[in-house]
Design a protein around this motif. Structure first.
Motif, short mmCIF file in Angstrom:
data_model
loop_
_atom_site.label_atom_id
_atom_site.label_comp_id
_atom_site.label_asym_id
_atom_site.label_seq_id
_atom_site.Cartn_x
_atom_site.Cartn_y
_atom_site.Cartn_z
N MET A 1 0.84 -1.16 0.00
CA MET A 1 0.00 0.00 0.00
C MET A 1 0.89 1.24 0.00
N PHE A 2 0.45 2.28 -0.69
CA PHE A 2 1.21 3.50 -0.83
C PHE A 2 0.35 4.70 -0.47
N ALA A 3 0.97 5.84 -0.23
CA ALA A 3 0.22 7.06 0.10
C ALA A 3 -0.80 7.38 -1.00
N THR A 4 -0.47 7.01 -2.22
CA THR A 4 -1.38 7.27 -3.34
C THR A 4 -2.66 6.44 -3.26
N ASP A 5 -2.69 5.45 -2.36
CA ASP A 5 -3.88 4.62 -2.18
C ASP A 5 -4.86 5.21 -1.17
N ALA A 6 -4.58 6.38 -0.65
CA ALA A 6 -5.41 6.97 0.40
C ALA A 6 -6.87 7.10 -0.01
N SER A 7 -7.14 7.48 -1.23
CA SER A 7 -8.54 7.62 -1.65
C SER A 7 -9.24 6.27 -1.69
N ARG A 8 -8.51 5.22 -2.03
CA ARG A 8 -9.10 3.87 -2.02
C ARG A 8 -9.31 3.37 -0.59
N VAL A 9 -8.36 3.68 0.30
CA VAL A 9 -8.51 3.33 1.72
C VAL A 9 -9.75 4.01 2.27
N LYS A 10 -9.90 5.27 1.97
CA LYS A 10 -11.06 6.04 2.44
C LYS A 10 -12.35 5.44 1.89
N ALA A 11 -12.40 5.17 0.61
CA ALA A 11 -13.63 4.64 0.00
C ALA A 11 -14.03 3.31 0.61
N LEU A 12 -13.08 2.41 0.82
CA LEU A 12 -13.41 1.11 1.39
C LEU A 12 -13.85 1.25 2.85
N ARG A 13 -13.20 2.15 3.59
CA ARG A 13 -13.58 2.37 4.98
C ARG A 13 -14.98 2.95 5.08
N LEU A 14 -15.31 3.90 4.22
CA LEU A 14 -16.66 4.48 4.23
C LEU A 14 -17.70 3.43 3.86
N GLU A 15 -17.36 2.57 2.92
CA GLU A 15 -18.27 1.47 2.56
C GLU A 15 -18.48 0.55 3.77
#
Length: 160
Positions: A1-15
């Motif tokens: 995982m990279f800092a650039t994955d932050a938007s994907r981390v956020k999206a999955l967490r919100l889901e």
């Protein structure tokens, strides 16, 4: 995982926080997570990618993130699984097993001898899934912000 994955981390967490049982599965709320600034998600992602005290593992199918688990190791020979989530349409297969296996490998590298987790007493679906993966109730329980949590553990092969 990279800092650039932050938007994907956020999206999955919100889901995950939008799941019908999120109120007993997570200590966070959808509203609180949605209010976090973008730098929060970058910091969270970087911490899970670079720390020797925490790691986040993600399951992916056709470039879509379908599940995640975070494992924490603060001290001693026990690692703690938290923030476990698998999309509803991907449950019942091997995704949870694969996520836990990745967390286990990381925990073993940290010198841990067992994996532990806490599961809400009313979250019977999650309890059953963890039992299938070899976790057993310890008899320990704690009362937290979202109710009574039961402790489950699984010895790591390196400890047997």
């Amino acid at each position: 995982m990279f800092a650039t994955d932050a938007s994907r981390v956020k999206a999955l967490r919100l889901e995950a926080l939008g799941d019908p049982v999120a109120h007993i599965a997570f200590l966070d709320t959808l509203e609180a997570a949605q209010a976090q600034p973008e730098e929060f998600w970058v910091d969270r992602t970087v911490a899970a990618a670079l720390s020797d005290q925490a790691a986040q593992f993600v399951a992916e199918e056709n470039s879509v993130w379908i599940g995640s688990v975070t494992v924490l190791h603060r001290e001693g020979d026990r690692a703690l699984l938290v923030a476990v989530y698998v999309r509803p349409q991907s449950r019942g297969g091997s995704i949870l097993n694969q996520l836990v296996a990745a967390a286990q490998t990381w925990a073993e590298r940290q010198g841990c001898r067992e994996l532990a987790l806490e599961v809400h007493e009313d979250n019977l679906r999650a309890q059953a899934a963890y039992r299938k993966l070899g976790f057993v109730l310890t008899g320990e329980a704690s009362d937290g912000a979202n109710g009574r949590e039961l402790e489950m553990v699984r010895a790591l092969p390196s400890a047997v």
